[in-house]
Design an enzyme around this catalytic site. Structure first.
Site, short mmCIF file in Angstrom:
data_model
loop_
_atom_site.label_atom_id
_atom_site.label_comp_id
_atom_site.label_asym_id
_atom_site.label_seq_id
_atom_site.Cartn_x
_atom_site.Cartn_y
_atom_site.Cartn_z
CB CYS A 2 37.98 39.64 123.88
SG CYS A 2 37.18 38.88 125.28
CE LYS A 596 31.83 35.97 111.56
NZ LYS A 596 30.71 35.32 110.86
#
Length: 601
Positions: A2, A596
């Site tokens: 997010c 990531k």
């Protein structure tokens, strides 16, 4: 996982927010949204899927204003859909909220305070914004209501709140989730990553856990958990925005693979003094020397780098070393030595599981060192020491240059400690790292060969195995991870000697087996393992090293010091994985279901 952006100032916010979210795409997401405020209204735009879809919706409207917040969502509560996307609004539409993190007690709060409230989404975030409305209706000011709600939350959160009746303020709070405050002339911003708002400012302030921040266009007020105003210096985010662009490359992953020689040179330069000797802060060296055991804490690719680092720390520095998966360690801490040193490896410096371990080891008073690519990150701030990777922004979800940078930095640390311990070095590390750099360049130049290997061995397969022995085994784990995360091929890495203990039952006609053969003392053994799988129909891809190659090997890497072979052989595996995914027409930079930076436990 997010990302949050926010802007309050003199300019229209919509385009700034959209561009900021685009800079956060690398973090992983399944939906995105923005809320924009002007004198008349608060308007929310949000969409499931890529930011490009959100942009179409937002650009179709002329609505804009000087205040706004934005969010990329990775589903934790509720499926990815429009209703569960952020921003969320309270029932009366007055309050609008974005949230990163996981609220552990949201169901209890919902039951205690919000019975009878109609909810649109399945998210924990909507509970937060409805609680703000609830306490506002009890007569509290927005700041008081927000502070009250934050005090009730258990879990991780980064929050940005808008109030339609106070259009000149963004209310901000965080706990265990990254969020920065960016400052400018006549405007201020918030962002999960400085990269998102480099378009307007490079000056940032840290926000600490449990703080409440009142953000206006011409001032920022930071308050601690007791309501006391906190003064905090700003810092300059030393990031070249151009480093985060793809440039001439088709994908960030390919760009970052190609950047590895430059990263090696930068590391050599940063960790070398004027006389050409290796250098690291003496306080770090002293803590390593005084440790009776090192505990490396990491996840994913960083964990694999830690396995290689263990070889350096034990063989060169002579320090017993354990490598642990962070998410397991935090719930199952082993019996610790008397003088442990904890080394946290994280590209982002925000990995939630590693941070959870650091919180516990700090309580125990143990020394800590973070190895990260991001100065000022949470793990960097909260550890005693930090070693930076100097790798530049890594945008692709699949880590490449950070892995090799982590190994290089660990090798330098180990060699300096070895010298301090009076252990005779069998390696001129700077010279050998220079050789590694040249070897990586040679492999990058052989990209067409790697593409052909991907075609020959992986074009149609659904399964693949990677095998190696000793340090090659550690690299096989990383090679398998790279392949599976971007090509969706079921790939596993194994110690060559373990094949006969179960895995060989999975070998069928045509099963690709990638074997690493770069270590002299086990060269015959790993080749024996290859013969075993070939006898059962496997399609072998042997990657060896000059001086150890045999006729028929698929690819031979240039000769480097045996303990440094992971820095070289892994580049071949990275390229092979890249082309395997590319040929399947997959999103190489943003593989499905992956983020990531994993900022929730």
């Amino acid at each position: 996982m997010c990302g949050i952006v926010g802007y309050i100032g003199y300019d229209n916010a919509k385009e700034l927010l959209l561009k900021g979210l685009e800079k956060l795409e690398y973090r992983g997401y399944d939906s995105a949204g923005i809320a924009v405020v002007n004198d008349d209204n608060t308007t929310v735009f949000k969409e499931k899927g890529r930011i490009a879809e959100l942009r179409k919706v937002a650009d179709s409207s002329d609505f804009d204003g000087p205040v706004g917040i934005g969010h990329t969502r990775w589903a934790t509560h509720g499926v990815p859909n429009h209703e569960n996307s952020h921003p969320h609004q309270s029932s009366n539409g007055r309050f609008t909220l974005v949230h990163n993190g996981v609220i552990e007690n949201y169901e209890e709060l919902k039951g205690e305070y919000l019975q009878g409230v109609s909810f649109i989404s399945e998210t924990d975030t909507e509970v937060i914004v409805q609680l703000v409305e609830y306490f506002s209706n009890q007569g509290l000011s927005t700041e008081e209501a927000f502070t009250k709600v934050v005090s009730l939350l258990h879990g991780s959160y980064a929050l940005g709140l808008l109030d339609a009746e106070d259009k000149d303020t963004i209310y901000v709070a965080k706990n265990k989730s990254p969020l920065l405050l960016g400052v400018g002339e006549g405007f201020n911003v918030i962002a999960s990553d400085a990269l998102a708002m480099l378009q307007v400012t490079s000056e940032y302030k840290e926000i600490h856990d449990h703080e409440i921040v009142i953000v206006k266009k011409d001032e920022v007020i930071i308050k601690d958990a007791d309501g006391n105003v906190v003064e905090r210096d700003s810092y300059i985010a030393e990031i070249d925005a151009s480093d985060a662009e793809k440039g001439v490359y088709a994908h960030y992953m390919l760009k970052e693979i190609h950047e590895q020689p430059a990263v090696m040179r930068r590391i050599i330069q940063e960790y070398q003094d004027a006389e050409g000797n290796l250098k690291i802060d003496q306080d770090i060296i002293n803590d390593v020397k005084e440790a009776d055991r090192i505990y490396v804490i990491a996840a994913g690719t960083s964990y694999h780098a830690g396995l290689v680092g263990k070889e350096f720390l034990e063989k060169w520095a002579g320090v017993p070393t354990e490598v642990h998966v962070a998410s397991e360690f935090v719930y199952n801490m082993p019996l610790l030595s008397e003088k442990p040193l904890f080394v946290y490896i994280s590209q982002s410096g925000e990995t939630a599981d590693s941070r959870a371990v650091l919180v516990e080891t700090n309580k125990l008073g143990h020394k800590s060192l973070t190895i990260t690519n991001v100065a000022g990150s949470t793990l960097s701030r909260e550890a005693d020491h930090t070693l930076l990777l100097h790798a530049g922004p890594e945008i692709a979800v699949a880590s490449t240059k950070a892995y090799t940078a982590q190994i290089a930095v660990l090798s330098i640390l180990s060699q300096i400690v070895a010298k301090e311990h009076g252990r005779e070095a069998d390696i001129d590390l700077l010279r050998e790292l220079a050789k590694v750099t040249t070897a990586i360049e040679a492999i990058v130049d052989d990209a067409p060969i790697m593409e052909q290997i991907a075609t020959d061995f992986l074009e149609t397969t659904r399964n693949a195995f990677f095998i190696g022995r000793t340090i090659d085994y550690n690299v096989s784990l990383e090679g398998a991870l790279k392949l599976k995360e971007i090509s969706y091929i079921q790939a596993e890495g194994f110690a060559g000697g373990e094949l006969k203990h179960g895995t060989i039952a999975l070998i069928e006609d045509g099963t690709p087996v990638v074997a690493l053969a770069t270590q002299e003392n086990v060269n015959l053994s790993i080749r024996g393992n290859v013969k075993e799988v070939v006898a059962r129909g496997a399609h072998p891809c042997i990657i060896s090293m000059e001086g150890l190659e045999k006729e028929g090997d698929t690819y031979v890497i240039p000769h480097v010091h045996e303990l440094l072979t992971p820095l070289v052989s892994v580049v071949a595996l990275q390229l092979i994985s890249y082309y395997a995914a590319l040929h399947r027409d997959l999103d190489v930079d943003k593989p499905r279901n992956l983020a990531k930076s994993v900022t929730v436990e």
